[in-house]
Scaffold this active site. Structure first.
Site, PDB file in Angstrom:
ATOM      1  N   ASP A  67       8.031  29.187 -33.019  1.00 31.37           N
ATOM      2  CA  ASP A  67       9.179  29.473 -33.873  1.00 31.37           C
ATOM      3  C   ASP A  67       8.773  29.181 -35.315  1.00 31.37           C
ATOM      4  O   ASP A  67       8.020  28.243 -35.572  1.00 31.37           O
ATOM      5  CB  ASP A  67      10.351  28.583 -33.453  1.00 31.37           C
ATOM      6  CG  ASP A  67      11.514  28.684 -34.416  1.00 31.37           C
ATOM      7  OD1 ASP A  67      12.011  29.794 -34.621  1.00 31.37           O
ATOM      8  OD2 ASP A  67      11.894  27.633 -34.972  1.00 31.37           O
ATOM      9  N   CYS A 102       3.433   1.791   2.807  1.00 28.20           N
ATOM     10  CA  CYS A 102       4.729   1.114   2.669  1.00 28.20           C
ATOM     11  C   CYS A 102       5.707   2.020   1.927  1.00 28.20           C
ATOM     12  O   CYS A 102       6.867   2.185   2.341  1.00 28.20           O
ATOM     13  CB  CYS A 102       4.567  -0.195   1.898  1.00 28.20           C
ATOM     14  SG  CYS A 102       3.444  -1.386   2.656  1.00 28.20           S
ATOM     15  N   CYS A 149       0.850  -1.189   0.000  1.00 28.69           N
ATOM     16  CA  CYS A 149       0.000   0.000   0.000  1.00 28.69           C
ATOM     17  C   CYS A 149       0.883   1.236   0.000  1.00 28.69           C
ATOM     18  O   CYS A 149       2.110   1.163   0.090  1.00 28.69           O
ATOM     19  CB  CYS A 149      -0.941   0.017   1.202  1.00 28.69           C
ATOM     20  SG  CYS A 149      -0.092   0.256   2.787  1.00 28.69           S
TER      21      CYS A 149
END
Length: 748
Positions: free
Chosen positions: A441, A24, A21
């Site tokens: 550009d 952890c 989970c």
């Protein structure tokens, strides 16, 4: 795998095992970050830790710290060979076996408890027989993880599940063996205020078995969904060719693994084969399908001198290619690294979720004990108090919080890679939400970046095909960009060109020579003047109009007469006008930025539908333009492809680098567009915004679920089994919501 160094710090990526989970992941991250000179980020969804370390710390020290926390760590195994699919992950097989066991045995236990008509004499003992393997064998991963964490003085999601199911099971054992729940006609020795009315007495075997089955189902589908979420990156890594036919110096063909290919090697690509690595075509012509890398469905024609990319498919003729980049330096490898780095990142909202996950389990345990004490103190009886406490333990879910960002990033970045859009990280997603101005550009972004023959104006009596044949033949002998444009345009229309009998370059003016017995001049009007020739009125008007539009006008004459005027310019890409419309539809104001003169810039802007133009800007001043726009209160996105765009891309709030451009531009950009189609810029912003929206909806659901579910459970309004189903659903919902990003499509 050690991924590189940053200054004096080294970076390593570790594969973490044993996480169940988000709590952890938070614990491991906290332990690693406590080490001197270590900065770590642990991703629960990808099960990886990205660690930067310096000083006396070694990779072994990092692994030892993770193992001391109760988990496993190792450097990831090498990726599978190109074209070789990976194996099914080990965790799915045992998880599936435990899930099947739990479902098969839990269904009759739940049915017996909930349907009075099925309850025969001593049915409780059958329930115990069926439930015992579920709570012991099937739920063993939860109990084992809870025990390991307890040894390290920690509690995680597994602790809540283990304590909740064990409490329900042990309560039932006590009721059956020491109480009278298993004896017909007798009551329980305790006088309870609230009794169950479903015919099950005071046992909770169906809760213990049902919760285990629901949570195992949630874990299994979550693991499968996480694997699907990372499928795009695995597919990207598996795109490359496995073997390659190398041409040796003696002309011999030798088939070798791609890993043995070296820069400079010549290799053969037959029709239907994948191009082994990035290179340059030195012989042959063909069409190359690059859709797997760029998302562009139309094959691109290539010939001698053209670059090709590894993993693309040769769908036409035979090619001989010289390798220019191999291994980790190829575009495919770089794309995979960019995607993986992005998937390891964390958005600001996710960091908050991680902090909550770190303290979530202890808070829930305290809440469960508080719930038990509250109901006992209010005299509702031990059964009701116990039910509410178990429901609190089971329904809490930090997993959804931990999965919210990484699963959406896994799917979003993977889908982007399939479409030729590379997102560098979650911070980029935040930027796309705010930008209101997009600076484009001109050269190589809005235009093709190469000179192209756009129009042929002929004098009375002159034939266009003859003009192209004679002018193209002469210009084919020149290396000037304008000459190449004329020659390529003539070849495209005619197919072949004659060879000049005589050729001479006239510096600054053009070329002259003899073609098919004609004395031909191609160049500026001044070249014709030196030969006492003038342009007729019609051609003079055409030349003036071309120059007013910012194009280069070239005069063509032979046998003492001016015959035509050719228009050459950096052509606008066919898709640029549509791209500008799509950017406007996203709420962005486009602006054209170029070093070209104003006439050229305004001509291009008119053609694509841009109203705001900044022209005649020196390369080093582009970044100042971006800064000025930001000072005006605009949030700026910049799209560019050249070295001179790199600083502006870095300065912009969002930098989009065309993948057809330079490495410097790509490195500076936040989003990389693998194909040179400006429409991909609009698709990239759409995908980034949608991924961000998915992350936000995931986090909202995860927070809202826990905020709503915990009080309901504490209030005694949910049974433990319903709580278990809801908890499992919350994680699966978050992952499933993220998987919807796989349906994202580039606009037609």
């Amino acid at each position: 795998m050690i991924t590189g160094t940053t200054g004096t710090a080294a970076e390593v990526e570790l594969a973490i095992g044993g996480m169940t989970c988000a709590s952890c992941a938070a614990r491991i991250e906290k332990k690693l970050n406590r080490m001197a000179g270590v900065t770590a980020s642990v991703n629960y969804a990808t099960e990886k830790a990205k660690v930067s370390y310096s000083g006396d710390v070694s990779v072994g020290d990092l692994i030892a710290t993770v193992e001391a926390t109760g988990y496993t760590a190792r450097e990831p195994a090498p990726a599978p060979a190109p074209g070789e699919p990976g194996d099914e992950p080990d965790e799915l097989r045992p998880l599936r076996e435990r899930l099947i066991t739990a479902v098969v045995l839990s269904v009759p236990v739940v049915a017996l408890a909930m349907i009075p008509a099925l309850q025969f004499e001593y049915w409780q003992w059958l329930s115990l027989t069926l439930a015992a393997p579920v709570v012991t064998y099937a739920a063993w991963p939860f109990h084992k993880a809870a025990f390991v964490n307890a040894r390290h003085g920690a509690a995680t999601m597994d602790t809540l599940i283990s304590v909740g199911t064990s409490a329900a099971f042990l309560w039932s054992l006590w009721a059956l063996f020491l109480g009278t729940a298993g004896t017909p006609g007798m009551t329980h020795p305790f006088e309870l205020t609230i009794e169950r009315t479903d015919g099950a007495g005071n046992i909770y075997l169906e809760a213990a078995a049902g919760v285990t089955a629901f949570i195992l189902a949630g874990r299994y589908f979550e693991a499968r969904a996480k694997r699907k979420a990372g499928a795009a990156l695995r597919a990207l890594l598996e795109l490359g060719a496995k073997d390659v036919t190398v041409l040796r110096e003696d002309g011999r063909e030798q088939t070798v693994p791609v890993g043995e290919l070296r820069v400079g090697d010549r290799f053969l690509v037959r029709p239907g084969e994948k191009i082994a690595t990035d290179g340059t075509v030195i012989e042959g012509s063909s069409a190359v399908d690059a859709s797997m890398l760029t998302g562009e469905s139309v094959p691109v024609e290539v010939g001698s001198g053209d670059p090709v990319t590894g993993a693309t498919l040769n769908v036409g003729g035979r090619l001989v290619v010289r390798a220019t980049r191999v291994g980790a330096d190829t575009q495919l490898a770089r794309m995979a690294r960019l995607v993986e780095d992005a998937q390891n990142g964390k958005a600001a909202a996710q960091r908050l979720a991680d902090r909550i996950s770190a303290v979530f389990v202890p808070v829930v345990i305290a809440l469960a004990l508080g719930t038990l004490g509250f109901w006992l103190g209010n005299g509702v009886g031990l059964t009701a108090a116990f039910t509410a406490a178990v429901a609190v333990l089971v329904i809490a879910c930090p997993c959804a919080l931990g999965l919210a960002t990484p699963t959406a990033l896994l799917v979003g970045t993977g889908r982007g890679a399939q479409l030729g859009i590379l997102i560098k990280g979650p911070e980029v997603l935040e930027s796309t939400r705010h930008v209101d101005t997009v600076v484009l550009d001109k050269t190589g972004t809005v235009t093709t970046g190469r000179m192209t023959l756009l129009a042929v104006h002929t004098a009375d009596g002159a034939d266009e095909a003859e003009v192209l044949r004679l002018a193209g033949a002469l210009e084919h002998s020149s290396e000037h960009p304008v000459a190449r444009a004329v020659a390529d345009g003539a070849l495209q229309k005619l197919g072949t060109l004659p060879v000049p009998e005589d050729f001479a370059n006239v510096p600054g003016l053009g070329v002259q020579g003899v073609v098919e017995g004609h004395a031909v001049l191609v160049g500026r009007e001044r070249l014709l003047t030196e030969w006492a020739m003038e342009l007729p009125a019609g051609l003079a008007r055409a030349r003036a109009a071309a120059e007013d539009a910012g194009r280069t006008a070239i005069a063509v004459a032979w046998d003492g007469e001016a015959r035509a005027v050719l228009e050459v310019a950096d052509a606008v890409k066919e898709t640029s006008a549509e791209a500008v419309r799509r950017l406007r539809a996203l709420g962005l104001t486009p602006l054209l930025l170029t070093g070209d003169n104003k006439a050229v810039a305004e001509s291009v802007a008119r053609e694509v539908g841009i109203e705001e133009v900044i022209a005649e800007v020196l390369p080093q001043d582009k970044v100042e333009v971006v800064k000025r726009l930001q000072a005006e209160g605009r949030s700026v996105a910049m799209v560019g492809d050249g070295v001179n765009d790199a600083a502006a891309l870095a300065q912009a709030d969002l930098g989009l680098a065309m993948g057809t451009g330079t490495d410097a531009a790509i490195e500076a950009g936040d989003l990389t567009l693998v194909r040179g189609d400006l429409r991909a810029a609009a698709d990239a912003i759409r995908l980034a915004r949608r991924t961000l929206g998915t992350i936000r909806s995931n986090l909202f659901w995860a927070f809202a679920y826990n905020v709503a579910a915990l009080p309901l459970a504490a209030a005694g309004l949910l049974t433990p089994m319903i709580a278990g189903a809801a908890m499992a659903f919350s994680s699966v919902f978050v992952v499933g919501n993220s998987l919807r990003l796989r349906t994202f499509r580039a606009a037609d």
